[in-house]
Scaffold this motif. Sequence first.
Motif, PDB file in Angstrom:
ATOM      1  N   ASN A   1       0.863  -1.177   0.000  1.00  0.00           N
ATOM      2  CA  ASN A   1       0.000   0.000   0.000  1.00  0.00           C
ATOM      3  C   ASN A   1       0.902   1.230   0.000  1.00  0.00           C
ATOM      4  OD1 ASN A   1      -1.604   2.242   0.796  1.00  0.00           O
ATOM      5  ND2 ASN A   1      -3.088   0.888   1.762  1.00  0.00           N
ATOM      6  N   TYR A   2       1.003   1.907  -1.159  1.00  0.00           N
ATOM      7  CA  TYR A   2       1.949   3.022  -1.280  1.00  0.00           C
ATOM      8  C   TYR A   2       1.523   4.239  -0.464  1.00  0.00           C
ATOM      9  CZ  TYR A   2       4.679   0.657  -4.884  1.00  0.00           C
ATOM     10  OH  TYR A   2       5.500  -0.211  -5.558  1.00  0.00           O
ATOM     11  N   LYS A   3       0.259   4.375  -0.173  1.00  0.00           N
ATOM     12  CA  LYS A   3      -0.176   5.479   0.685  1.00  0.00           C
ATOM     13  C   LYS A   3       0.411   5.313   2.085  1.00  0.00           C
ATOM     14  CE  LYS A   3      -4.238   8.206   2.001  1.00  0.00           C
ATOM     15  NZ  LYS A   3      -3.773   9.448   1.374  1.00  0.00           N
ATOM     16  N   LYS A   4       0.433   4.072   2.578  1.00  0.00           N
ATOM     17  CA  LYS A   4       1.028   3.817   3.901  1.00  0.00           C
ATOM     18  C   LYS A   4       2.536   4.080   3.877  1.00  0.00           C
ATOM     19  CE  LYS A   4      -2.446   0.543   5.586  1.00  0.00           C
ATOM     20  NZ  LYS A   4      -2.989   1.498   6.566  1.00  0.00           N
ATOM     21  N   VAL A   5       3.192   3.728   2.762  1.00  0.00           N
ATOM     22  CA  VAL A   5       4.631   4.022   2.625  1.00  0.00           C
ATOM     23  C   VAL A   5       4.859   5.529   2.689  1.00  0.00           C
ATOM     24  CG1 VAL A   5       6.641   3.861   1.104  1.00  0.00           C
ATOM     25  CG2 VAL A   5       5.066   1.919   1.293  1.00  0.00           C
ATOM     26  N   THR A   6       4.027   6.289   1.981  1.00  0.00           N
ATOM     27  CA  THR A   6       4.177   7.745   1.943  1.00  0.00           C
ATOM     28  C   THR A   6       3.920   8.364   3.318  1.00  0.00           C
ATOM     29  OG1 THR A   6       3.405   7.667  -0.346  1.00  0.00           O
ATOM     30  CG2 THR A   6       3.513   9.829   0.682  1.00  0.00           C
ATOM     31  N   GLU A   7       2.923   7.873   4.001  1.00  0.00           N
ATOM     32  CA  GLU A   7       2.633   8.382   5.344  1.00  0.00           C
ATOM     33  C   GLU A   7       3.793   8.111   6.303  1.00  0.00           C
ATOM     34  OE1 GLU A   7      -1.039   6.375   6.018  1.00  0.00           O
ATOM     35  OE2 GLU A   7      -2.256   7.943   5.049  1.00  0.00           O
ATOM     36  N   LYS A   8       4.448   6.971   6.148  1.00  0.00           N
ATOM     37  CA  LYS A   8       5.628   6.676   6.976  1.00  0.00           C
ATOM     38  C   LYS A   8       6.775   7.626   6.611  1.00  0.00           C
ATOM     39  CE  LYS A   8       6.411   4.223   9.767  1.00  0.00           C
ATOM     40  NZ  LYS A   8       6.554   4.383  11.240  1.00  0.00           N
ATOM     41  N   LEU A   9       6.949   7.903   5.318  1.00  0.00           N
ATOM     42  CA  LEU A   9       7.970   8.865   4.907  1.00  0.00           C
ATOM     43  C   LEU A   9       7.714  10.228   5.556  1.00  0.00           C
ATOM     44  CD1 LEU A   9       8.231   7.992   1.108  1.00  0.00           C
ATOM     45  CD2 LEU A   9      10.128   7.864   2.733  1.00  0.00           C
ATOM     46  N   ALA A  10       6.452  10.664   5.566  1.00  0.00           N
ATOM     47  CA  ALA A  10       6.106  11.954   6.170  1.00  0.00           C
ATOM     48  C   ALA A  10       6.429  11.950   7.668  1.00  0.00           C
ATOM     49  CB  ALA A  10       4.634  12.268   5.942  1.00  0.00           C
ATOM     50  N   GLU A  11       6.152  10.842   8.323  1.00  0.00           N
ATOM     51  CA  GLU A  11       6.450  10.728   9.762  1.00  0.00           C
ATOM     52  C   GLU A  11       7.952  10.820  10.010  1.00  0.00           C
ATOM     53  OE1 GLU A  11       6.463   7.134  13.007  1.00  0.00           O
ATOM     54  OE2 GLU A  11       4.735   7.227  11.639  1.00  0.00           O
ATOM     55  N   ILE A  12       8.731  10.120   9.196  1.00  0.00           N
ATOM     56  CA  ILE A  12      10.195  10.144   9.353  1.00  0.00           C
ATOM     57  C   ILE A  12      10.725  11.557   9.116  1.00  0.00           C
ATOM     58  CG2 ILE A  12      12.367   9.338   8.319  1.00  0.00           C
ATOM     59  CD1 ILE A  12      10.882   6.669   7.743  1.00  0.00           C
ATOM     60  N   LEU A  13      10.250  12.203   8.061  1.00  0.00           N
ATOM     61  CA  LEU A  13      10.720  13.551   7.740  1.00  0.00           C
ATOM     62  C   LEU A  13      10.360  14.541   8.842  1.00  0.00           C
ATOM     63  CD1 LEU A  13       9.796  13.490   3.967  1.00  0.00           C
ATOM     64  CD2 LEU A  13      12.119  13.722   4.873  1.00  0.00           C
ATOM     65  N   SER A  14       9.157  14.424   9.375  1.00  0.00           N
ATOM     66  CA  SER A  14       8.745  15.306  10.476  1.00  0.00           C
ATOM     67  C   SER A  14       9.662  15.127  11.678  1.00  0.00           C
ATOM     68  CB  SER A  14       7.292  15.016  10.857  1.00  0.00           C
ATOM     69  OG  SER A  14       6.878  15.842  11.923  1.00  0.00           O
ATOM     70  N   ASN A  15      10.020  13.888  11.974  1.00  0.00           N
ATOM     71  CA  ASN A  15      10.925  13.602  13.096  1.00  0.00           C
ATOM     72  C   ASN A  15      12.342  14.100  12.827  1.00  0.00           C
ATOM     73  OD1 ASN A  15       8.874  12.372  14.545  1.00  0.00           O
ATOM     74  ND2 ASN A  15       9.367  10.308  13.819  1.00  0.00           N
ATOM     75  N   GLN A  16      12.664  14.318  11.551  1.00  0.00           N
ATOM     76  CA  GLN A  16      13.990  14.830  11.183  1.00  0.00           C
ATOM     77  C   GLN A  16      13.963  16.338  10.951  1.00  0.00           C
ATOM     78  OE1 GLN A  16      15.401  12.502   7.849  1.00  0.00           O
ATOM     79  NE2 GLN A  16      15.660  10.662   9.075  1.00  0.00           N
ATOM     80  N   GLU A  17      12.936  16.996  11.479  1.00  0.00           N
ATOM     81  CA  GLU A  17      12.809  18.458  11.464  1.00  0.00           C
ATOM     82  C   GLU A  17      12.662  19.043  10.065  1.00  0.00           C
ATOM     83  OE1 GLU A  17      16.094  19.891  13.780  1.00  0.00           O
ATOM     84  OE2 GLU A  17      15.076  19.455  15.668  1.00  0.00           O
ATOM     85  N   VAL A  18      12.042  18.271   9.176  1.00  0.00           N
ATOM     86  CA  VAL A  18      11.626  18.821   7.887  1.00  0.00           C
ATOM     87  C   VAL A  18      10.252  19.449   8.092  1.00  0.00           C
ATOM     88  CG1 VAL A  18      10.992  18.254   5.508  1.00  0.00           C
ATOM     89  CG2 VAL A  18      12.955  17.123   6.591  1.00  0.00           C
ATOM     90  N   ASP A  19      10.059  20.660   7.589  1.00  0.00           N
ATOM     91  CA  ASP A  19       8.777  21.350   7.744  1.00  0.00           C
ATOM     92  C   ASP A  19       7.797  20.869   6.678  1.00  0.00           C
ATOM     93  OD1 ASP A  19       9.789  22.746   9.874  1.00  0.00           O
ATOM     94  OD2 ASP A  19      10.256  24.558   8.711  1.00  0.00           O
ATOM     95  N   LEU A  20       6.629  20.411   7.120  1.00  0.00           N
ATOM     96  CA  LEU A  20       5.624  19.849   6.218  1.00  0.00           C
ATOM     97  C   LEU A  20       4.417  20.775   6.155  1.00  0.00           C
ATOM     98  CD1 LEU A  20       5.735  16.122   7.448  1.00  0.00           C
ATOM     99  CD2 LEU A  20       7.133  17.204   5.679  1.00  0.00           C
ATOM    100  N   PHE A  21       3.993  21.115   4.945  1.00  0.00           N
ATOM    101  CA  PHE A  21       2.881  22.047   4.762  1.00  0.00           C
ATOM    102  C   PHE A  21       1.833  21.447   3.822  1.00  0.00           C
ATOM    103  CE2 PHE A  21       6.589  24.687   5.760  1.00  0.00           C
ATOM    104  CZ  PHE A  21       6.097  25.475   6.799  1.00  0.00           C
TER     105      PHE A  21
END
Length: 403
Positions: free
Chosen positions: A146-166
Amino acid sequence: MYDYLVIGGGIVGLSTALSIRHRYPNATLAIVEKEKEWASHQTGRNSGVIHSGIYYKPGSLKATLAKRGSESIVRFCQENNIAHDVCGKVIVAVNETEKGNLNHLYERGLENGLDVQKLTKEELKEVEPHVNGVGGIRVPSTGIVNYKKVTEKLAEILSNQEVDLFPGTRVTNIEESLDEAVVDTSKGAFKAKYIINCAGLQSDRIARLADIYTDLKIVPFRGEYFELKKEKSHLVKNLIYPVPNPDFPFLGVHLTRMMDGSIHAGPNAVLSLKREGYHKLSFNPKDALDVLAFEGFWKMAGSNMKEGLKEMGRSFHRKSFVKSLQRLVPEIQEEDVVPTHSGVRAQALLKNGQLVDDFFIIPGKRSIHVCNAPSPAATASLEIGKIIAGKVPSPTRKMIRLS
């Protein structure tokens, strides 16, 4: 001021951000996405297949990155406890005429460095007992996720690495100078030293906002799916594909087991008159005019008229759609299928009527634009991200003298 700003919240955009973060861990980085959720369009509406790379021209980016991507996406899923299944697939020749194209596909698989296995009619039945075929190819490295779940995990990792998500932030204009880019959005202006356009269905328009003009245009093709009723799901064990028509740029209607165990059939490929239009009657005047006023579309349509009419027939006539399935699995009946989701493929088309056959990346002054990333882009997303991260300049900062 950010060092890097990524436009687009699908799997390619977030994978690119992850690769930039790994390459330049101290850089400031942000992602803007016009929808409120990640993976709202191509990423979240595809068939969920981890492609092997068997179909693509040897040496092309699609062939190379699909093979590498099929390995890296599985590793990512393993490391992050994301459900997936490397179950393999079969490509089926239903008559002797198709055997020639099947052999060509087998040779291409070998050229692309894949483990591919020829199957006799009897061996094919052992893998998929209900299939109709005189022979086939098994591709063990194909899988599902499920690529949506993969993408959501990527967003979680990036947020934890102090990438700003908008999320929920639509880009309205871009101004590039030699030193920076200013990106106007529905939530104010962003400044960045470098921007990366991964906007999928809107990628050519984002490029034009940055004054990138080419003879390329995104033409949207809607892919519609049916689902087998639960009591008929036993007819398909994993993934069953036809031998693709070499004169038509899409793979044909196939049967795919999804991660929830359901069996999806499709997609067809019909022109969409709305770039993000997921229903038969979806229409947007600007999107429709964009396609119908483009001379490249009419040149492409003329050379693919016969197959295009077949695709439209399958869209409006369920019986025709089911006939395509029955070539592969004769036991499927019209009453066995129900409509399910649709997706829209962002396919780049040139003014001369040729479809862009490979991933296509265009540089700007302070930007880079991914202007063709259809299937197998989800499979190859982590590898595409690495390539883009290798192309962007390193962040530069003025030294501040302390006194």
